[in-house]
Scaffold this active site. Sequence first.
Site: not given
Length: 492
Positions: A259-261
């Site tokens: 995830s980019k997060r």
Amino acid sequence: MTTTIRTRFAPSPTGALHLGNARTAALNWLYARKYKGTFVLRLEDTDIERNLQGDGSRPSGEELIIEALDWLGLHPDEAPSTGGPFGPYRQSERANHYANQAEQLLASGHAFRCYCSPEELDAHRKEAIAIGDPPGRDTKCRDRSPEEKTLTQAKGQPASIRLRVESGPVYFEDQLKGGLSIDGDDLGDMILVRSDGRATYNFAATVDDYEMKISHVIRGIGHLSNTPKQMLLYRAFGVQPPQFIHIPTVMASGGGKLSKRAGATSLLTYRDRGYHPDAVLNYLSLLSWSSKSGEEFFEREALIEEVDLDRIGATDTEIDEDKMAWLSGQHVRSEPATTLVDHWSAFLDHTNFNMNRDDLTRSAEVFAHRTRLFSDAQSELETIFGEPTLESEETQVILGTREAKIAIDQLHTTWQEVDWQAKTLGATARDAAENTTMSKGQFFSAIRIAMTGERKGPELGDIAYALGKERTLSRLKHALDKIHHNDGREII
RNA sequence: GCCCCCAUCGUCUAAUGGCUAGGACGCCAGGUUUUCAUCCUGGUAAUAGGAGUUCGAUCCUCCUUGGGGGCACCA
């Protein structure tokens, strides 16, 4: 007929790149380089809500992406900041292109205006799903009469522009999966332009790939389901679609989603941890791809030479940081000392030791093989170059023997005369070991402790070479004094 | 609910309708070395399950299971 290879990497600037995105970028770059083509960077920033804005202290999503690509050495030939013949390269700046193409599709009858509100469409879709019908098809606006259209349009009611999608198979080809087909009914009349005038993803991406003359679309397999929609658009434009290559998903280690997060998976995190960028590029290319020979270590140029899209597998892959670290070690070892020191410097904190650039270069020559990540250099050099204390009880026991003192003294004398090379120093040390009554192990332990204060560590010749003649001899001398001093009695 | 994609050691992968299913990381053991590290050698461990096609299936077909993705006025 020769086609010019043009590939593109088209991220949305919602945050830092992770290994999955980076792998896609790497393959596009590698492929373009291999065939002397062009690598385009395009920013898909049509969703203003999700774009990561920068301010004075924080970099924007765009800056983060550039920074990551730059670190991996994947320099685009055409990009938002540098421009190119088919710019602009930010979708937010290409509204007029989308409007033009939409107008043409309207004029040719491929598209129609829809006056339904998002809520109406949503309700219709849920209803369709509930009764098992394909969602996305409603005929209310699709088949209005021309009179009705002009009437509604005159009222100035907001309208979206949708593509007229007919029933029947939509066929497309993927270079890896072969021919694939899906029914137009499962697609529905996709929205091209929102009622506020902004283009949607599939429309913008297709217009851009078309106008930017992209020849190969290499992207994550998550886009496979977008491909028939885009295919329909190419058909409507009346142009040849590019070659599609959908590559398997990169998963986090353990199988979770990348995830980019999830900060830990940001590409820049690996930079900050000290991975060699060439190793990361090498590792990324090895995800779902393998060379014909089975060889796995590739430097940049060799990788360009070797990469072959037809050897990309079909299965999703997990990140293995151990293997990436191993590869980093391999790349560190093939790096010349003179450039390795630049990489090391960024990770060194000289608080506990002093060394100049010459010291560093000599250290890189003899200690590189002991490290994998650039950040490993700190502890390695700290234990060698930090001033040894020689205070511990163990140290005093080992150094406090008559034999140890004689050995140190003799080596101190011998080394004054030798050519200061790691091999020579090692050889003379081994010779000296033969001439003592101590065991080899005792001898080398004693000398190493005298020089660094540690029993374990690199070979003596390497340590002496890295420290340099002056520092080495003075440490040996100092050790002799220290034993004498601490003991408070004459040994010799 | 419907549609699409995928399935080999723990992980990354190779292989062919037919040798003991090969390599890499990791791990374990041994060797080289003054120690640690490196390096070398060896070992460990896999074709998800079930039918079918075939003289023979990891490979071809179908089903099941599992995983991933999609069905947006998100990208």
